[in-house]
Design a protein around this motif. Structure first.
Motif, short mmCIF file in Angstrom:
data_model
loop_
_atom_site.label_atom_id
_atom_site.label_comp_id
_atom_site.label_asym_id
_atom_site.label_seq_id
_atom_site.Cartn_x
_atom_site.Cartn_y
_atom_site.Cartn_z
N TYR A 46 -0.06 -12.75 -8.28
CA TYR A 46 -1.41 -13.28 -7.45
C TYR A 46 -1.02 -13.36 -5.92
CZ TYR A 46 -5.13 -16.17 -6.16
OH TYR A 46 -6.27 -16.79 -5.40
N LYS A 47 0.22 -13.75 -5.88
CA LYS A 47 0.63 -13.90 -4.39
C LYS A 47 0.56 -12.57 -3.55
CE LYS A 47 3.77 -18.15 -5.01
NZ LYS A 47 5.27 -18.48 -4.89
N ALA A 48 0.67 -11.56 -4.09
CA ALA A 48 0.45 -10.21 -3.44
C ALA A 48 -1.02 -9.92 -3.25
CB ALA A 48 1.09 -9.07 -4.34
N MET A 49 -2.02 -10.65 -3.99
CA MET A 49 -3.20 -10.54 -3.73
C MET A 49 -3.98 -11.15 -2.54
SD MET A 49 -6.62 -10.93 -6.09
CE MET A 49 -7.12 -12.15 -4.97
N SER A 50 -3.41 -10.58 -1.17
CA SER A 50 -3.87 -11.08 0.11
C SER A 50 -5.04 -10.19 0.47
CB SER A 50 -2.81 -10.95 0.89
OG SER A 50 -2.86 -9.77 1.42
N MET A 51 -6.02 -10.63 1.18
CA MET A 51 -7.07 -10.07 1.64
C MET A 51 -6.81 -8.80 2.43
SD MET A 51 -10.06 -11.46 0.84
CE MET A 51 -11.32 -11.17 1.96
N ARG A 52 -5.86 -8.74 3.22
CA ARG A 52 -5.38 -7.48 3.83
C ARG A 52 -4.49 -6.63 2.89
NH1 ARG A 52 -6.10 -7.77 9.18
NH2 ARG A 52 -6.37 -9.84 10.13
N GLY A 53 -3.90 -7.10 1.80
CA GLY A 53 -3.30 -6.17 0.77
C GLY A 53 -4.41 -5.53 -0.10
N VAL A 54 -5.43 -6.31 -0.44
CA VAL A 54 -6.68 -5.83 -1.21
C VAL A 54 -7.21 -4.35 -0.41
CG1 VAL A 54 -8.83 -5.94 -2.19
CG2 VAL A 54 -7.04 -7.47 -2.58
N ALA A 55 -7.35 -4.72 0.99
CA ALA A 55 -8.23 -3.90 1.83
C ALA A 55 -7.30 -2.57 1.84
CB ALA A 55 -8.42 -4.64 3.23
N ALA A 56 -6.07 -2.77 2.13
CA ALA A 56 -5.01 -1.63 2.37
C ALA A 56 -5.03 -0.78 1.07
CB ALA A 56 -3.68 -2.11 2.81
N ALA A 57 -5.04 -1.66 -0.01
CA ALA A 57 -5.10 -0.71 -1.54
C ALA A 57 -6.23 -0.07 -1.72
CB ALA A 57 -4.73 -1.86 -2.56
N CYS A 58 -7.54 -0.42 -1.13
CA CYS A 58 -8.62 0.02 -1.39
C CYS A 58 -8.95 1.17 -0.22
CB CYS A 58 -9.74 -0.88 -1.15
SG CYS A 58 -10.11 -1.99 -2.29
N GLY A 59 -8.02 1.31 0.62
CA GLY A 59 -8.29 2.39 1.70
C GLY A 59 -9.32 2.25 2.54
N MET A 60 -9.40 0.68 2.98
CA MET A 60 -10.62 0.35 3.84
C MET A 60 -10.13 -0.53 4.83
SD MET A 60 -12.84 -2.47 1.61
CE MET A 60 -13.20 -1.28 0.28
N LYS A 61 -10.97 -0.80 5.93
CA LYS A 61 -10.48 -1.67 6.96
C LYS A 61 -10.64 -3.26 6.30
CE LYS A 61 -11.76 1.50 10.43
NZ LYS A 61 -12.70 1.66 11.97
N PHE A 62 -10.07 -4.11 7.18
CA PHE A 62 -10.07 -5.55 6.93
C PHE A 62 -11.48 -6.06 6.84
CE2 PHE A 62 -9.66 -10.07 7.88
CZ PHE A 62 -9.16 -10.51 6.81
N GLY A 63 -12.16 -5.65 8.14
CA GLY A 63 -13.54 -6.03 8.32
C GLY A 63 -14.71 -5.49 7.04
N ASN A 64 -14.44 -4.37 6.66
CA ASN A 64 -15.05 -3.94 5.68
C ASN A 64 -15.01 -4.84 4.39
OD1 ASN A 64 -16.06 -1.92 7.37
ND2 ASN A 64 -14.69 -0.48 6.50
N LEU A 65 -13.91 -5.27 3.98
CA LEU A 65 -13.41 -5.96 3.05
C LEU A 65 -14.25 -7.49 3.03
CD1 LEU A 65 -12.20 -6.72 0.26
CD2 LEU A 65 -10.13 -7.55 1.48
N THR A 66 -14.21 -8.04 4.40
CA THR A 66 -14.68 -9.39 4.56
C THR A 66 -16.27 -9.19 4.47
OG1 THR A 66 -14.37 -9.02 7.03
CG2 THR A 66 -12.73 -10.18 5.64
N TYR A 67 -16.68 -8.30 4.91
CA TYR A 67 -18.19 -7.88 4.68
C TYR A 67 -18.56 -8.15 3.41
CZ TYR A 67 -22.88 -5.66 4.50
OH TYR A 67 -24.23 -5.30 4.15
N HIS A 68 -17.85 -7.89 2.35
CA HIS A 68 -18.45 -8.03 0.89
C HIS A 68 -17.78 -9.47 0.38
CE1 HIS A 68 -19.66 -3.92 0.23
NE2 HIS A 68 -18.68 -3.57 1.29
#
Length: 225
Positions: A46-68
């Motif tokens: 769980y500790k590895a599941m940061s917002m930036r980490g998820v965004a990077a793993a999805c291949g998207m920008k951090f701002g795109n992740l926080t839109y959702h």
């Protein structure tokens, strides 16, 4: 996948919650985010599941992740909702089986949950939440809600089998059954020491649970208080 008798064989990873409005691509993006978040928890914790980490793993920008998902809490809330919804769907399949006695439905429900414990997802995802709930109030509340919903069908069957027991007695029996099964995760879950002996544990567990529900005397638990 279902068994020949029609009861579920295992629980799917997630059922994604519907959202009003939005484009299909938006729904697909949220599914990608949730699948990626779940994968990170399973593989790295769980500790590895940061917002930036998820965004990077999805291949998207951090701002795109926080839109959702505006925050990690929003993401965790919907991830847990997607996971528990998959269980509730399978529980419902068992609960509404026409002509199947309550004891048999209890057996099938327990077998489903015990088989599921052997999956990599369950063995790794839920203990991560248990550990985090000791220190994070938000996760603790989400975990408690998750298990209330997971116990609901067990409680319903116990009440059906034993209408002579009080609500409090039925609730503690359902809690005992649920807790006993969850406790097997660290011993007989995925890649755990006794995984290969889970069929024997399943047999003992289901036999014990059914006998408990059938034989518990009304008022017996009051003697322990």
């Amino acid at each position: 996948m279902n068994q020949d008798d029609g009861s579920p064989k295992y629980v799917t990873d997630m059922i994604f919650p519907d959202r009003e409005g939005g484009y299909l691509k938006g729904h697909e993006t949220r599914e990608l985010i949730l699948r990626t978040a779940l994968s990170i928890v399973i593989e790295r914790g769980y500790k590895a599941m940061s917002m930036r980490g998820v965004a990077a793993a999805c291949g998207m920008k951090f701002g795109n992740l926080t839109y959702h998902y505006r925050s990690r809490e929003d993401l965790v809330r919907e991830l847990m909702e997607a996971v528990i919804s998959s269980y509730e769907r399978e529980f419902e399949t068992i609960m509404i089986m026409p002509g199947v006695p309550a004891e048999e439905r209890l057996r099938r429900l327990c077998m489903l949950l015990l088989d599921d414990i052997r999956s990599k997802k369950t063995t790794r995802f839920f203990p991560e939440l248990w550990a985090l709930s000791n220190h994070d109030q938000f996760v603790l509340e989400r975990v408690q809600d998750l298990y209330v919903r997971a116990r609901a069908p067990i409680l319903e069957i116990v009440k059906e089998m034993r209408p002579d027991l009080s609500d409090a007695e039925c609730e503690i029996v359902a809690l005992f059954i649920s807790a006993s099964m969850e406790g097997m995760t660290i011993f007989a879950g995925y890649e755990k020491p006794f995984e290969k002996r889970m069929p024997e544990l399943e047999h003992l567990a289901v036999l014990s649970f059914c006998n408990l529900v059938k034989t518990l005397a009304p008022g017996e638990l009051a003697k322990t208080r």
